[in-house]
Design an enzyme around this catalytic site. Sequence first.
Site, short mmCIF file in Angstrom:
data_model
loop_
_atom_site.label_atom_id
_atom_site.label_comp_id
_atom_site.label_asym_id
_atom_site.label_seq_id
_atom_site.Cartn_x
_atom_site.Cartn_y
_atom_site.Cartn_z
N GLU A 180 10.83 -6.51 1.07
CA GLU A 180 9.54 -6.63 0.38
C GLU A 180 9.31 -8.04 -0.16
O GLU A 180 9.01 -8.26 -1.34
CB GLU A 180 9.45 -5.58 -0.74
CG GLU A 180 9.44 -4.16 -0.21
CD GLU A 180 9.19 -3.11 -1.28
OE1 GLU A 180 8.65 -2.05 -0.95
OE2 GLU A 180 9.53 -3.33 -2.46
N GLU A 381 9.96 2.30 4.71
CA GLU A 381 9.98 3.09 3.47
C GLU A 381 8.69 3.88 3.40
O GLU A 381 7.60 3.36 3.68
CB GLU A 381 10.10 2.20 2.23
CG GLU A 381 11.45 1.56 2.03
CD GLU A 381 11.56 0.80 0.71
OE1 GLU A 381 10.89 1.22 -0.28
OE2 GLU A 381 12.30 -0.19 0.65
#
Length: 483
Positions: A180, A381
């Site tokens: 991320e 995710e």
Amino acid sequence: MKQLKSFPENFFWGAASAANQCEGAWQAEGKGVSISDVMTNGTHKEPRRITPVIDEDRYFYPSHEAVDFYHHYQEDIALCKEMGFNIFRMSVNWTRIFPNGNESEPNEAGLAFYDRVFAELKAAGIEPLVTIYHNENPFALTQECNGWADRRCIDYYLNFCRVLFERYKDVVKYWIPFNEINCLTTKLGNWNHAGILNEGTEFFTDQVDNPNLRFAALHHQFVASARAVKLGKAINPDFQFGTMICHITVYPLTCNPDDVLMTQQEDLMRNCFSGDVQVKGVYPYYIKRYFERHGIEFEITQQDLKELREGTVDFYSFSYYMSNCISSDPASAQVSGNVMGGAKNPYLTATEWDWQIDPKGLRYTLNHIYDRYGIPVMVTENGLGARDTLTADGKIHDAYRIDYLRQHIEQMRLAIDDGVELIGYTPWSTMDLVSVSTGEMEKRYGFIYVDKDNEGRGDLKRYRKDSFFWYKKVIETNGEDLD
């Protein structure tokens, strides 16, 4: 109507984890202190503290034991095999290999642990998808140079990568340099994503921010990622590298042009900027203007720009939990979310933690990404955090999680039918983990229930949830049977 395209035969089905949220064993066999190790627990209403001096008499530090994957990895991987995984997303804890991050030689005991994990995965027929850096900066580098705000971290990180690539050149094929990475476009990203601790910061959700340092850190990670790609492919040309973006899909709340323009700007800044650098190898026009408008300055060398062009990634991976709306009306109702919140979408429901549930947004996002980049895509995710109840007979009935995942997988199949080259799905998470945002255990995501509570009580026993058996059937049928 023509039948929908199915998931490809070689589709990657699995789930995800992260060392800082599951491994525990924070001082085992020479491991150093990471930034996660100095974070206390919290709740949805009480923020986690960052304590440069660990005080276990006063605070509880959930990462110290987490769910003890370090000692339960064989059991956990056996459960992954039982579910039918052919991929397992995991991360390597930097401080297990280089305790302070800046040593010249690695900690052999730490490497030996990952030797065992990879051997176990291979025996189970499971491909590892390895995130090299997943919120695990060595705390010593925060103390030495305020983390990634300092260019020295590039070389420290490359030394870490070199050890991994050479050690596991015949074991791991798929690598994600940074988890991320785009979280550094927000001030919340300072700590977890860069190890930056500016004077005055006490709470994770209320950090003192210096945008010059933060964007310098992001740039240093871009350069480090590009160099890692080049280094890795020199060691093994078959290595595949991916970006990993925290994708916060945004819609205009209304058709007011102000809302539409604000949404476009938000999407470019939060979702597209980092992907553009890592996939296209260039700084896009809009971010250059953003820096000018906000007076943001940091060093970018011509060599940096050359390396960004030469070290682009092979696939695009991202997290997707929810979407938000953008509104020009300051009085609009708000919701929270992963990294950032937004205006409340009246057409969606939300979780207990106020994250809006938007399965169709995943199809929209997959098309948006593939249209922009045209390279293979993984959803690395996606999941539902909820309070699960363990019954007296050892059952966990999580129909709400099954419903969430079912709807998102249905939308993934529609995106494949749209023409998106989707190659894998690793929902969050394999087993229950420590929540990054709150430090809780009660906010559970896993297919596997772990007996542990918010205060660290529990025997760590593993239990299969209803979603475990449901996902097993999904994998067995390659996404055909979602009932």
